[in-house]
Each structure stands twice: as C-alpha cells, then as structure tokens.
Design a protein around this motif. Structure first.
Motif, PDB file in Angstrom:
ATOM      1  N   TRP A 269      33.846  33.121  34.729  1.00  0.00           N
ATOM      2  CA  TRP A 269      34.181  32.553  35.746  1.00  0.00           C
ATOM      3  C   TRP A 269      32.735  31.771  36.284  1.00  0.00           C
ATOM      4  CZ3 TRP A 269      38.726  30.812  36.596  1.00  0.00           C
ATOM      5  CH2 TRP A 269      39.896  31.653  36.215  1.00  0.00           C
ATOM      6  N   CYS A 270      31.884  32.579  36.304  1.00  0.00           N
ATOM      7  CA  CYS A 270      30.431  32.003  36.876  1.00  0.00           C
ATOM      8  C   CYS A 270      29.864  30.768  36.024  1.00  0.00           C
ATOM      9  CB  CYS A 270      29.308  33.301  36.767  1.00  0.00           C
ATOM     10  SG  CYS A 270      27.922  32.674  37.378  1.00  0.00           S
ATOM     11  N   TRP A 271      30.111  30.945  34.613  1.00  0.00           N
ATOM     12  CA  TRP A 271      29.722  29.944  34.032  1.00  0.00           C
ATOM     13  C   TRP A 271      30.519  28.441  34.064  1.00  0.00           C
ATOM     14  CZ3 TRP A 271      25.253  28.057  31.436  1.00  0.00           C
ATOM     15  CH2 TRP A 271      24.142  29.024  31.593  1.00  0.00           C
ATOM     16  N   ILE A 272      31.666  28.764  34.203  1.00  0.00           N
ATOM     17  CA  ILE A 272      32.479  27.371  34.608  1.00  0.00           C
ATOM     18  C   ILE A 272      31.948  26.766  35.774  1.00  0.00           C
ATOM     19  CG2 ILE A 272      34.643  26.617  35.436  1.00  0.00           C
ATOM     20  CD1 ILE A 272      36.001  28.783  33.774  1.00  0.00           C
ATOM     21  N   GLY A 273      31.321  27.496  36.787  1.00  0.00           N
ATOM     22  CA  GLY A 273      30.865  26.902  37.861  1.00  0.00           C
ATOM     23  C   GLY A 273      29.138  26.292  37.523  1.00  0.00           C
ATOM     24  N   TRP A 274      28.570  26.899  36.534  1.00  0.00           N
ATOM     25  CA  TRP A 274      27.282  26.664  36.313  1.00  0.00           C
ATOM     26  C   TRP A 274      27.067  25.289  35.358  1.00  0.00           C
ATOM     27  CZ3 TRP A 274      23.176  27.073  39.239  1.00  0.00           C
ATOM     28  CH2 TRP A 274      23.148  28.451  39.984  1.00  0.00           C
ATOM     29  N   PHE A 275      28.168  25.263  34.591  1.00  0.00           N
ATOM     30  CA  PHE A 275      28.070  24.146  33.490  1.00  0.00           C
ATOM     31  C   PHE A 275      27.956  22.779  34.014  1.00  0.00           C
ATOM     32  CE2 PHE A 275      30.325  20.977  30.990  1.00  0.00           C
ATOM     33  CZ  PHE A 275      29.526  21.154  29.784  1.00  0.00           C
ATOM     34  N   PRO A 276      28.670  22.489  35.074  1.00  0.00           N
ATOM     35  CA  PRO A 276      28.508  20.999  35.579  1.00  0.00           C
ATOM     36  C   PRO A 276      27.229  20.889  36.263  1.00  0.00           C
ATOM     37  CG  PRO A 276      30.211  22.066  36.659  1.00  0.00           C
ATOM     38  CD  PRO A 276      29.853  23.008  35.486  1.00  0.00           C
ATOM     39  N   PHE A 277      26.708  22.101  36.894  1.00  0.00           N
ATOM     40  CA  PHE A 277      25.682  21.845  37.437  1.00  0.00           C
ATOM     41  C   PHE A 277      24.208  21.814  36.818  1.00  0.00           C
ATOM     42  CE2 PHE A 277      21.643  23.799  39.236  1.00  0.00           C
ATOM     43  CZ  PHE A 277      21.776  23.390  40.550  1.00  0.00           C
ATOM     44  N   ILE A 528      34.985  21.875  41.694  1.00  0.00           N
ATOM     45  CA  ILE A 528      35.777  22.574  40.903  1.00  0.00           C
ATOM     46  C   ILE A 528      34.897  23.911  40.642  1.00  0.00           C
ATOM     47  CG2 ILE A 528      37.157  22.815  38.983  1.00  0.00           C
ATOM     48  CD1 ILE A 528      37.769  19.960  39.121  1.00  0.00           C
ATOM     49  N   GLY A 529      33.842  23.617  40.303  1.00  0.00           N
ATOM     50  CA  GLY A 529      32.974  24.771  39.787  1.00  0.00           C
ATOM     51  C   GLY A 529      32.662  25.788  40.909  1.00  0.00           C
ATOM     52  N   ALA A 530      32.410  25.343  42.009  1.00  0.00           N
ATOM     53  CA  ALA A 530      32.514  25.973  43.258  1.00  0.00           C
ATOM     54  C   ALA A 530      33.562  27.211  43.395  1.00  0.00           C
ATOM     55  CB  ALA A 530      32.210  25.389  44.594  1.00  0.00           C
ATOM     56  N   CYS A 531      34.975  26.510  43.164  1.00  0.00           N
ATOM     57  CA  CYS A 531      35.950  27.528  43.099  1.00  0.00           C
ATOM     58  C   CYS A 531      36.056  28.557  41.872  1.00  0.00           C
ATOM     59  CB  CYS A 531      37.433  26.354  42.914  1.00  0.00           C
ATOM     60  SG  CYS A 531      37.617  25.296  44.183  1.00  0.00           S
ATOM     61  N   ALA A 532      35.422  28.152  40.781  1.00  0.00           N
ATOM     62  CA  ALA A 532      35.246  29.168  39.584  1.00  0.00           C
ATOM     63  C   ALA A 532      34.260  29.958  40.299  1.00  0.00           C
ATOM     64  CB  ALA A 532      34.714  28.606  38.437  1.00  0.00           C
ATOM     65  N   ALA A 533      33.048  29.746  40.916  1.00  0.00           N
ATOM     66  CA  ALA A 533      32.366  30.810  41.393  1.00  0.00           C
ATOM     67  C   ALA A 533      32.927  31.653  42.379  1.00  0.00           C
ATOM     68  CB  ALA A 533      31.223  29.829  42.173  1.00  0.00           C
ATOM     69  N   GLY A 534      33.990  31.259  43.162  1.00  0.00           N
ATOM     70  CA  GLY A 534      34.749  32.245  44.232  1.00  0.00           C
ATOM     71  C   GLY A 534      35.331  33.174  43.208  1.00  0.00           C
ATOM     72  N   GLY A 535      36.005  32.757  41.938  1.00  0.00           N
ATOM     73  CA  GLY A 535      36.588  33.489  41.212  1.00  0.00           C
ATOM     74  C   GLY A 535      35.591  34.857  40.609  1.00  0.00           C
ATOM     75  N   ALA A 536      34.425  34.271  40.554  1.00  0.00           N
ATOM     76  CA  ALA A 536      33.379  35.226  39.843  1.00  0.00           C
ATOM     77  C   ALA A 536      33.072  36.306  41.041  1.00  0.00           C
ATOM     78  CB  ALA A 536      31.913  34.442  39.707  1.00  0.00           C
ATOM     79  N   ALA A 537      33.024  35.738  42.200  1.00  0.00           N
ATOM     80  CA  ALA A 537      32.846  36.762  43.393  1.00  0.00           C
ATOM     81  C   ALA A 537      34.058  37.776  43.517  1.00  0.00           C
ATOM     82  CB  ALA A 537      32.626  35.930  44.695  1.00  0.00           C
ATOM     83  N   PHE A 538      35.031  37.264  43.387  1.00  0.00           N
ATOM     84  CA  PHE A 538      36.474  38.243  43.220  1.00  0.00           C
ATOM     85  C   PHE A 538      36.108  39.322  42.070  1.00  0.00           C
ATOM     86  CE2 PHE A 538      40.521  39.566  41.675  1.00  0.00           C
ATOM     87  CZ  PHE A 538      40.995  39.984  42.808  1.00  0.00           C
ATOM     88  N   ALA A 539      35.593  38.827  40.981  1.00  0.00           N
ATOM     89  CA  ALA A 539      35.727  39.733  39.648  1.00  0.00           C
ATOM     90  C   ALA A 539      34.359  40.625  40.156  1.00  0.00           C
ATOM     91  CB  ALA A 539      35.153  38.988  38.375  1.00  0.00           C
ATOM     92  N   THR A 540      33.423  40.471  40.613  1.00  0.00           N
ATOM     93  CA  THR A 540      32.384  41.274  40.994  1.00  0.00           C
ATOM     94  C   THR A 540      32.955  42.296  41.988  1.00  0.00           C
ATOM     95  OG1 THR A 540      30.531  39.308  40.648  1.00  0.00           O
ATOM     96  CG2 THR A 540      29.862  41.375  41.759  1.00  0.00           C
ATOM     97  N   GLY A 541      33.738  41.797  42.877  1.00  0.00           N
ATOM     98  CA  GLY A 541      34.429  43.070  43.802  1.00  0.00           C
ATOM     99  C   GLY A 541      34.905  44.115  43.056  1.00  0.00           C
ATOM    100  N   ARG A 542      35.908  43.488  41.957  1.00  0.00           N
ATOM    101  CA  ARG A 542      36.387  44.582  41.224  1.00  0.00           C
ATOM    102  C   ARG A 542      35.634  45.423  40.375  1.00  0.00           C
ATOM    103  NH1 ARG A 542      39.653  42.017  36.607  1.00  0.00           N
ATOM    104  NH2 ARG A 542      40.399  43.993  36.453  1.00  0.00           N
ATOM    105  N   LEU A 543      34.399  45.280  40.110  1.00  0.00           N
ATOM    106  CA  LEU A 543      33.403  46.049  39.492  1.00  0.00           C
ATOM    107  C   LEU A 543      33.224  47.141  40.567  1.00  0.00           C
ATOM    108  CD1 LEU A 543      31.511  46.545  37.027  1.00  0.00           C
ATOM    109  CD2 LEU A 543      29.880  45.218  37.965  1.00  0.00           C
ATOM    110  N   ARG A 544      32.866  46.730  41.824  1.00  0.00           N
ATOM    111  CA  ARG A 544      32.619  47.736  42.914  1.00  0.00           C
ATOM    112  C   ARG A 544      33.745  48.766  43.022  1.00  0.00           C
ATOM    113  NH1 ARG A 544      29.566  46.891  46.967  1.00  0.00           N
ATOM    114  NH2 ARG A 544      29.612  44.599  46.659  1.00  0.00           N
ATOM    115  N   GLY A 545      35.056  48.329  42.778  1.00  0.00           N
ATOM    116  CA  GLY A 545      36.043  49.172  42.660  1.00  0.00           C
ATOM    117  C   GLY A 545      36.230  50.079  41.791  1.00  0.00           C
ATOM    118  N   LEU A 546      35.675  50.031  40.567  1.00  0.00           N
ATOM    119  CA  LEU A 546      35.449  51.126  39.636  1.00  0.00           C
ATOM    120  C   LEU A 546      34.490  52.244  39.841  1.00  0.00           C
ATOM    121  CD1 LEU A 546      35.885  48.940  36.227  1.00  0.00           C
ATOM    122  CD2 LEU A 546      37.701  50.352  37.446  1.00  0.00           C
ATOM    123  N   GLY A 547      33.647  51.911  40.775  1.00  0.00           N
ATOM    124  CA  GLY A 547      32.947  53.002  41.296  1.00  0.00           C
ATOM    125  C   GLY A 547      31.540  53.114  40.218  1.00  0.00           C
TER     126      GLY A 547
END
Length: 547
Positions: A269-277, A528-547
């Motif tokens: 998700w992060c790289w969908i955002g970084w590609f156009p940048f 649109i890349g900014a929206c994908a970066a929001g998905g990356a932030a959500f995925a990072t939060g899931r990593l926290r949930g696994l401890g």
C-alpha cells in the motif's frame, strides 16, 4: 547432491584504510543513483515536450518495475554461475554501463538522430517519441543489470562481520548520488559547459550522467578484485534451476508468517502512494510553477523542459536534505525495536546527558513512528490538488522527506527482526557442514539467490536460508504496486488530460484545447496515492495488534 564450489584467487579491495576500501567498493552506487535521479526528474517532462500524452507516459513507466522483475533474477542466476576470468559481477557491470551510457546519449539527442534520417514532420514526431521510449526501456533494463551486479559485488567481497558496514556505506553513496543528481538538475549546466555537451539542459544532463556512471563503475571495477569461480559443483544438478527458484519463491510468498505478511502488505500500500510521487513530483512542481508563478518570458522559453526540470530539482534537493537529516536524527529520537540489550550503548556528553535521559521517557516506538509517517505522507499529498503556488508545492514535497526517511529504515528493520526470530527456531539442518558457510576466504560465496536451496523449510531455517527468500518477497511487494500505480495514473491522465500537457504544449492541433484551468492530473494521482498511504497506516496498526 552437488559438490562444493571451487574458487580461484582471493577477493580484495585497494585502499590503505577501511573507509577508503568501503568508499571504493560502493562508489559505483553514486553513478547509479545519479542516473536514476536524472531519469525520474527529466524523462517525464521530456516525453511531454515531445508530444506524448500523460496517459501514454504512464504506460512507459512500466519499464521500471518490469525491468526489475525480469533483469535482476536473470542477471543473478547467470552471474552466479559465471566463470569469467574477470569475476562474476564486474563484466555485467561494465557491459551494462556501456549500454546505459549509449541509451542515455541516444535519449538526449533523439530529435537530431531521427531528423538525420526522416524529414516528414509527422513521421519525425512519431519516430522521435518511439526512439525516446525505446531508449528509456534500454536504460531501465540495462541499469537493473548493473544495479544487481553492484549490490552482489558488495555481498560477495565482504566477510560476514563487514556486511552491515558495507550496507551503511552503500546507503551513504546512494544519498550522495541523489543530492548530486538533483543539484545538477537545479543549476543551468550551460553556464559551466557552454554548448560542449549539448545545447539544452537535458542533453547536458544525459551526457554528465553517462560520464558519471562510467567513471564510478570504472573506479569500483578497478579497485575490487573478485574471486574466480572454477566450478559451482552443480553442472549435473537441475534442482537449482530457474524453475526451482520461482517455485520456492511462490511457495514461500503464499505461506508467509503473519508478521512478515503484514510488513509486506504495508509496503504494498505504501508504494502505491510513493510511485506517483517519485516519478511525477518533478513534473508536478514544474507545472505548478508554469501555471501560477512563471513570468511570460519563461512560458515562452525555447527550453521549457530545462526550466521545469530545474524548478523541480530544486524542490527535490530540499526533499533530499530533509531525508538525510531525518535518517541521522530519527535514531536518536525513536526507541529501538530490539528486545535484547544492545551490545553497544552510546554515551552522550555529560552536558546533554540529563536532557537525553529525560527525552528517553517520551520517545515513540519505531512502529508508532512508522505508522505516523504514513499519515504525514497522506496528509501532505491529499493537499496536492489544492496547491496554487510553487512555495506550497515545495513545502509539501519537503514534508514528504520525513516519511521517506522512515520508509527507508523501518520496514527493513522489522523484516530483519522477524527473520532473526525465525532463525532461532531449531532446525534439523546442519549449517556448519555447508562448505559455503565454512569458506575461509574473504568474500562470501553466496548472493541473494543462494539461500533458495531445498534444505530447511521457509518457516524454520537458518538466517542464511530464509533471509534471501523473505527479502526477495519484500522487494516484490515494493515492485508490484508500481504496476497498480501505472494503471491508476493511466486512467487519471486519460480522463483529465487526454491530450498534450497544458503547460508544455507548444503547438495545438485544430480542434484541440490545452487550457490550464482544469485540475492537474498528476495532483489527482498524488491524492489517490495519499489514500493508499492511509491503507499502509492501517496495515501498520495490524502489526501492532500481533504484539
């Protein structure tokens, strides 16, 4: 089972000090990054100036991920078994550099080359665009071969205890190449070279990039002596072929451990955002300048491409400076994710020791900082469609240097931790009996593809057996989103700017309209890349949930 590999000679690096040896070993990466920077900074506005539509350009940039997916595995497999008397890596580095340099010069002088053979205007325009696109593909495919060989040369040459130091020096050289590249693009090179290297900024940059790449690759090739592979011990063993490698990657990719899977999806998700940048930010900044800030004489300049490139490069210099500062400062401000006590504890000066001790209480974790960095990038790029001045565009681009610094650090740190955790799982393998692990030579006899051997399973192996697989899969999750980004940008450009670029169109055909009152298509891609970066932030939060 194959026989142990047989080697001749000893790997060595010229230089009287360790720092000099590391600089010579990684010097090639300056030229590589300089060339990448010139391509990303100038090729989009150059193709727009030739008359290619933005939707067409979005398809051209498939060359980057496509060449990475194809060339690096092929070069890795072929070079790994090469018995060249000059070594396994340097021949590919030199041959690839010659191809890259030739394609760069063709790219810079495309109009002149085509004009020498074609006189009819419409045919000349179409052939010029086709040759320019072909040259970009040539640059991308050849430079990926050079890059794979340069990276492998560092791994091959250094002993295991020096691998981390080699990676650190590689990062420094890449940063230096970026700054030099953006700096060269920000100044008018004709002031220094006159017309000796060409009559436009783009021609001079392609010439300088070709010279820089040849010089830095030449220095590293001269300074490093490789061991010679006499026999790989697998001439009659088909189990290590390309199909085995692909099958092993597929099996591992479809059965990733949960935390590694989340890290990979975060990168996706992060790289969908970084590609156009990364590919369009220079053009976006230049277009903002041409729309809202440029005086009339600049808009009518015969070298509009040079103007846009210099303006965009200046903003990216600020971006690079913020990234460099962040990469130095953030490790002091963010808690280390390591669970074990570090072997070395830095001792700050007594004058600031109390301040740092107090600061330690408020340090965020690396996971928190990484998640916040996605949100910073999302916040910055979500504002892109509303920018109406060069200053605002530069501020947003500079702000993105913060998440880029963390993005170059955090995912690799977490992936390394997970690989080490997997490495601590007891395995039935006996690495100490592996002849490749017992080599007394200076260089490591393996490269990235070597860990893809059938001995322990991906879920329970030694670090040598699993790191190559998992890091390779992480690279795939960084590459595949670029195809998604290409599709998104093609759709956006086709809808919003189906014709020539409004800012770069010099000639308007009957019935065409290229006004600048509509939304900027690149800004929409950034949104649109900014929206994908929001998905990356959500995925990072899931990593926290696994401890």
């Amino acid at each position: 089972m194959g026989q142990p590999a047989q080697w001749g000679g000893t790997a060595s690096i010229k230089g009287s000090t360790e720092s000099m040896q590391m600089a010579l070993l990684t010097c090639s990466l300056i030229g590589l990054q300089f060339t990448w920077g010139i391509e990303m900074t100038y090729c989009t506005p150059y193709l727009l100036q030739l008359g290619l539509t933005k939707s067409g350009i979005s398809l051209v940039w498939i060359a980057g991920p496509l060449s990475g997916l194809i060339m690096q595995p092929i070069v890795g497999v072929v070079a790994d078994r090469s018995r060249s008397p000059w070594g396994r890596r340097r021949p590919f580095m030199v041959i690839g550099t010659v191809i890259v340099s030739a394609c760069l010069l063709i790219l810079g002088w495309t109009k002149e080359i085509v004009g020498h053979f074609v006189t009819e205007e419409e045919a000349k325009r179409e052939i010029t665009i086709a040759l320019a696109v072909l040259s970009i593909y040539g640059v991308d495919f050849a430079i990926n071969a050079v890059q794979a060989s340069c990276r492998s040369l560092v791994v091959d040459t250094l002993p295991i205890p020096k691998q981390q130091l080699g990676s650190a020096w590689a990062t420094r050289m890449i940063a230096a190449g970026s700054l030099v590249g953006y700096g060269a693009g920000a100044v008018d090179l004709r002031i220094f070279f006159g017309t000796m290297l060409g009559d436009t900024q783009f021609k001079q940059l392609t010439a300088v990039a070709a010279l820089t790449l040849c010089m830095t690759i030449g220095i590293t090739s001269w300074a490093v002596t490789e061991r010679i592979l006499i026999s790989d011990g697998k001439e009659n063993d088909g189990s290590q072929g390309a199909m085995f490698v692909l099958n092993q990657i597929f099996k591992t990719a479809t059965n990733l451990p949960p935390r590694i899977s989340i890290i990979c999806w975060t990168q996706f998700w992060c790289w969908i955002g970084w590609f156009p940048f990364l590919f369009y930010s220079t053009t976006w900044i230049g277009e903002i300048y041409m729309r809202y800030d440029a005086p009339a004489e600049t808009r009518n300049s015969p070298d509009t491409l040079g103007q846009i490139g210099r303006i965009g490069s200046t903003s990216l210099i600020v971006f690079s400076i913020v990234t460099c500062i962040g990469s130095v400062v953030f490790p002091w401000l963010i808690k280390s994710p390591d669970e074990e006590k570090p072997a070395f504890t830095p001792r700050p000066p007594s004058s600031i020791a109390s301040f740092l001790i107090e600061l330690e209480k408020y340090k965020p974790s690396l996971l928190t900082a990484w998640q916040l960095s996605h949100l910073v990038f999302a916040f910055s790029m979500i504002l892109a469609p509303f920018v109406r001045s060069l200053r605002s565009a530069t501020i947003l681009v500079a702000l993105c240097g913060i998440p880029w610094a963390l993005g170059c650090w955090a995912p690799w740190t977490f992936m390394g931790m997970e690989i080490n955790r997997l490495s601590n799982v007891p395995s039935s393998s006996t690495p100490s009996t592996d002849p490749h692990r017992r080599s007394a030579s200076l260089s490591r006899p393996s490269i990235e593809l070597k860990p893809l051997q059938p001995s322990p399973s991906p879920d329970s192996g030694s670090a040598g057996e699993t790191s190559g697989i998992y890091l390779g899969i992480l690279n795939l999750y960084c590459t595949l989103p670029q195809f998604v980004g290409t599709a998104i940008s093609w759709a956006v450009f086709s809808i919003l700017e189906p014709g020539k670029s409004p800012e770069l169109a010099k000639e308007v055909a009957p019935g065409e309209h290229h006004g600048t009152e509509g939304p900027n298509a690149i800004a929409v891609c950034l949104f649109i890349g900014a929206c994908a970066a929001g998905g990356a932030a959500f995925a990072t939060g899931r990593l926290r949930g696994l401890g």
